[in-house]
Design an enzyme around this catalytic site. Structure first.
Site, PDB file in Angstrom:
ATOM      1  N   HIS A 137      10.645  -7.332  -0.560  1.00 55.54           N
ATOM      2  CA  HIS A 137      10.336  -8.727  -0.924  1.00 55.54           C
ATOM      3  C   HIS A 137      11.330  -9.656  -0.239  1.00 55.54           C
ATOM      4  O   HIS A 137      12.510  -9.310  -0.094  1.00 55.54           O
ATOM      5  CB  HIS A 137      10.428  -8.924  -2.450  1.00 55.54           C
TER       6      HIS A 137
ATOM      7  N   ASP B  21       2.875  -5.915  -6.295  1.00 53.65           N
ATOM      8  CA  ASP B  21       1.632  -5.272  -5.843  1.00 53.65           C
ATOM      9  C   ASP B  21       1.632  -3.762  -6.001  1.00 53.65           C
ATOM     10  O   ASP B  21       0.597  -3.125  -5.821  1.00 53.65           O
ATOM     11  CB  ASP B  21       1.390  -5.629  -4.360  1.00 53.65           C
TER      12      ASP B  21
HETATM   13  C1  SDX Z   1       3.835 -10.748  -2.165  1.00 51.36           C
HETATM   14  O1  SDX Z   1       6.954 -14.465  -1.275  1.00 51.36           O
HETATM   15  C2  SDX Z   1       6.462 -14.117  -2.380  1.00 51.36           C
HETATM   16  O2  SDX Z   1       6.900 -14.507  -3.446  1.00 51.36           O
HETATM   17  C3  SDX Z   1       5.254 -13.187  -2.275  1.00 51.36           C
HETATM   18  C4  SDX Z   1       4.708 -12.639  -3.576  1.00 51.36           C
HETATM   19  C5  SDX Z   1       4.119 -13.737  -4.447  1.00 51.36           C
HETATM   20  O3  SDX Z   1       4.042 -13.513  -5.666  1.00 51.36           O
HETATM   21  O4  SDX Z   1       3.634 -14.748  -3.882  1.00 51.36           O
HETATM   22  O5  SDX Z   1       5.738 -11.971  -4.282  1.00 51.36           O
HETATM   23  C6  SDX Z   1       3.573 -11.648  -3.315  1.00 51.36           C
HETATM   24  O6  SDX Z   1       3.437 -11.063  -1.067  1.00 51.36           O
HETATM   25  C7  SDX Z   1       4.650  -9.501  -2.382  1.00 51.36           C
HETATM   26  C8  SDX Z   1       4.908  -8.731  -1.050  1.00 51.36           C
HETATM   27  C9  SDX Z   1       3.669  -7.903  -0.737  1.00 51.36           C
HETATM   28  N1  SDX Z   1       3.781  -7.263   0.593  1.00 51.36           N
HETATM   29  C10 SDX Z   1       4.028  -5.971   0.751  1.00 51.36           C
HETATM   30  O7  SDX Z   1       4.224  -5.183  -0.184  1.00 51.36           O
HETATM   31  C11 SDX Z   1       3.997  -5.523   2.207  1.00 51.36           C
HETATM   32  C12 SDX Z   1       5.186  -4.595   2.492  1.00 51.36           C
HETATM   33  N2  SDX Z   1       6.409  -5.386   2.439  1.00 51.36           N
HETATM   34  C13 SDX Z   1       6.947  -5.911   3.653  1.00 51.36           C
HETATM   35  O8  SDX Z   1       6.100  -6.098   4.730  1.00 51.36           O
HETATM   36  C14 SDX Z   1       8.102  -6.901   3.486  1.00 51.36           C
HETATM   37  O9  SDX Z   1       8.963  -6.350   2.593  1.00 51.36           O
HETATM   38  C15 SDX Z   1       7.770  -8.330   3.067  1.00 51.36           C
HETATM   39  C16 SDX Z   1       6.742  -8.936   3.950  1.00 51.36           C
HETATM   40  C17 SDX Z   1       7.314  -8.369   1.660  1.00 51.36           C
HETATM   41  C18 SDX Z   1       9.069  -9.131   3.170  1.00 51.36           C
HETATM   42  O10 SDX Z   1       9.424  -9.117   4.499  1.00 51.36           O
HETATM   43  P1  SDX Z   1      10.722  -9.919   5.041  1.00 51.36           P
HETATM   44  O11 SDX Z   1      11.469 -10.561   3.933  1.00 51.36           O
HETATM   45  O12 SDX Z   1      10.286 -10.774   6.194  1.00 51.36           O
HETATM   46  O13 SDX Z   1      11.635  -8.765   5.541  1.00 51.36           O
HETATM   47  P2  SDX Z   1      11.587  -8.136   6.998  1.00 51.36           P
HETATM   48  O14 SDX Z   1      10.152  -7.875   7.405  1.00 51.36           O
HETATM   49  O15 SDX Z   1      12.444  -8.959   7.900  1.00 51.36           O
HETATM   50  O16 SDX Z   1      12.282  -6.717   6.734  1.00 51.36           O
HETATM   51  C19 SDX Z   1      13.701  -6.640   6.588  1.00 51.36           C
HETATM   52  C20 SDX Z   1      14.033  -5.167   6.887  1.00 51.36           C
HETATM   53  C21 SDX Z   1      13.403  -4.684   8.206  1.00 51.36           C
HETATM   54  O17 SDX Z   1      14.215  -3.624   8.677  1.00 51.36           O
HETATM   55  P3  SDX Z   1      15.369  -3.961   9.828  1.00 51.36           P
HETATM   56  O18 SDX Z   1      14.589  -4.342  11.085  1.00 51.36           O
HETATM   57  O19 SDX Z   1      16.200  -5.116   9.268  1.00 51.36           O
HETATM   58  O20 SDX Z   1      16.145  -2.677   9.949  1.00 51.36           O
HETATM   59  O21 SDX Z   1      13.461  -4.337   5.855  1.00 51.36           O
HETATM   60  C22 SDX Z   1      12.477  -3.490   6.437  1.00 51.36           C
HETATM   61  C23 SDX Z   1      12.093  -4.075   7.773  1.00 51.36           C
HETATM   62  O22 SDX Z   1      11.637  -3.072   8.669  1.00 51.36           O
HETATM   63  N3  SDX Z   1      11.334  -3.472   5.504  1.00 51.36           N
HETATM   64  C24 SDX Z   1      10.584  -2.418   5.243  1.00 51.36           C
HETATM   65  C25 SDX Z   1       9.644  -2.842   4.260  1.00 51.36           C
HETATM   66  N4  SDX Z   1       9.873  -4.115   3.993  1.00 51.36           N
HETATM   67  C26 SDX Z   1      10.905  -4.515   4.761  1.00 51.36           C
HETATM   68  N5  SDX Z   1      10.604  -1.147   5.728  1.00 51.36           N
HETATM   69  C27 SDX Z   1       9.653  -0.300   5.217  1.00 51.36           C
HETATM   70  N6  SDX Z   1       8.740  -0.650   4.278  1.00 51.36           N
HETATM   71  C28 SDX Z   1       8.695  -1.908   3.779  1.00 51.36           C
HETATM   72  N7  SDX Z   1       7.797  -2.240   2.854  1.00 51.36           N
END
Ligand code: SDX
Length: 426
Positions: free
Chosen positions: A304, A361
């Protein structure tokens, strides 16, 4: 002297005011930065940028706190109803009994959908995704319900129409997609009960309301009701800032929510759990894929932007998921896979170091499956829950005397001035 920060550049010092929120959060007010320094700031994804000041929802990502108008979401999930939480978000206070009764009557009066809209549904290709249909149909509402005379009336009636009709539109879309007879809203049924009845009642098998299912749906929608400036809410605020009608702004929010990184994740979690099950239930290969920088796969329902600890909504959802499945005597194998996946991930250094925990989720899809909602409607369920949040945030922006059309700047990195070359000389 008001709190401020000083930026120094080439020997010149610039002072910028500091704003402190009611929970002690601090921001540097850069609204005069460009006119005083010629500089803008750059923050892709706005991870460090506040777009507004808001009284609606407070989140503490480090502590896993979520409150609507100051009330902890745990208390609302336990003791409130979705309809009461909708009233709280939009009006800024919990309703009295009379206010809630009056709100119920209004929602009931506006629960029907113009009969001509049925032909719209019937002409979407059968395989259309319900989120694409919902976004289109919400936008079409303006054609059926033109602007009202006074702004006050326009806002109040349009808000009520949206809150009430979105249920009817979602259920109508489901029934028509299956070639079933549309079920109309019934007076005497409460908000969630009416939706369940419209979805699952048939002339040959009347739908029997189960208190545990109704409570689980109330909790589901309460947990999704608002979440400050997330992607889809920011879309509603930005589109709304052009002073377009609320139906169009909400339609934009629905489109933004559809993405698998945002609201579409609840459907993607179930698809991921199914894939794991179809691959013999071995979880470690998926954990390894999620950690592999060269693999675009992500653990859906994990991570998140704001929560760097367990999403408080995921905790509550998991509790009500267990309660509902026990009450309905359902053994969902995907729940076992989800719990095993969570257990392995939370012990893995990669997830610990990246502060990746289950978000709202991760367990929500299991609850929706138990209720009988088809997987491709999971994000529609999220949208119905989030509607009061979008509306309350839109209203707050409309009421803000300092609010103006959203228009971010950029840093240009393209070619410098280049003369045109006629085609016969290229
Ligand atoms: C919702 O914003 C809100 O409030 C949203 C929400 C709401 O109520 O409105 O809460 C609802 O959208 C919840 C999120 C649902 N999405 C998912 O579950 C999809 C999987 N999650 C990710 O794609 C990710 O965690 C996000 C999109 C939720 C957040 O992404 P960020 O904050 O942009 O973080 P990032 O993509 O820059 O990742 C930071 C690091 C990266 O690694 P590094 O390159 O720094 O080494 O964390 C890793 C990412 O690769 N990472 C993950 C991961 N999420 C982040 N690695 C593996 N699996 C994951 N799920």
């Amino acid at each position: 002297m008001a709190e401020h920060v000083t930026i120094t550049y080439n020997g010149t010092a610039f002072e910028l005011p500091v704003i402190t929120g009611s929970e002690g959060e601090k921001a540097i007010d850069i609204s005069t930065l460009r006119q005083n320094t010629g500089f803008i700031t750059l923050d892709p994804g706005y991870a460090n940028t506040g777009s507004c000041i808001s009284d609606i929802t407070f989140m503490d990502g480090e502590k896993g706190v979520l409150r609507y108008r100051g009330i902890p979401v745990e208390q609302l999930a336990e003791y409130s109803s979705f309809k009461e939480t909708v009233y709280l978000l939009i009006n800024g206070k919990l309703p009295t009994t009379d206010e809630l009764n009056e709100f119920s009557i209004l929602l009931n009066d506006h629960s029907l959908v113009h009969e001509d809209m049925k032909s719209f549904y019937q002409n979407f290709p059968r395989a259309s995704h319900p989120m694409g249909i919902l976004s289109s149909m919400v936008n079409a509402l303006r054609s059926f319900y033109p602007e009202l005379q006074t702004l006050e009336e326009e806002i109040n009636i349009t808000v009520t129409r949206l809150l009430s009709k979105i249920r009817t539109m979602a259920a109508m879309s489901y029934k028509i997609s299956r070639g079933h007879q549309v079920v109309y809203p019934r007076s005497g049924l409460l908000y969630c009960e009416n939706f369940l009845n419209m979805m699952f009642h048939t002339p040959v098998r009347p739908y029997k309301l189960d208190r545990a299912v109704v409570k689980a749906l109330n909790v589901f929608w309460i947990l999704h009701a608002d979440h400050e400036q997330n992607c889809s809410t920011s879309a509603v605020r930005l589109v709304g800032s052009g002073r377009v009608n609320l139906f169009a702004a909400i339609s934009a929010g629905i489109a933004a929510l559809w993405g698998p990184l945002h609201g579409g994740a609840n459907q993607a979690v179930i698809e991921m759990l199914n894939t794991i099950t179809e691959n013999g239930g071995r979880i470690q290969p998926f954990i390894d894929k999620a950690k592999d920088k060269n693999d675009p796969f992500r653990l859906m329902g994990f991570g998140h932007r704001v929560y760097k600890t367990y999403d408080p909504r995921a905790k509550i959802m998991k509790k009500w998921c267990d309660k509902l499945l026990a009450k309905l005597n359902i053994k969902d194998p995907l729940l076992d896979v989800a719990k095993e996946l969570e257990e392995i991930a939370l012990k893995d250094d990669y997830f610990i170091d990246h502060h990746l925990y289950p978000n709202v989720d991760f367990y929500s899809g299991i609850v929706l499956r138990a209720i009988g909602i088809p997987t491709n409607m999971f994000t529609v369920m999220f949208a119905i829950g989030r509607l009061p949040g979008w509306i309350s945030q839109w209203k707050e922006s409309m009421d803000d005397p300092n609010w103006k059309i959203g228009r971010p700047r950029q840093i240009y990195t393209g070619p410098n001035k280049t003369d045109y070359i006629p085609i016969n000389k290229r």
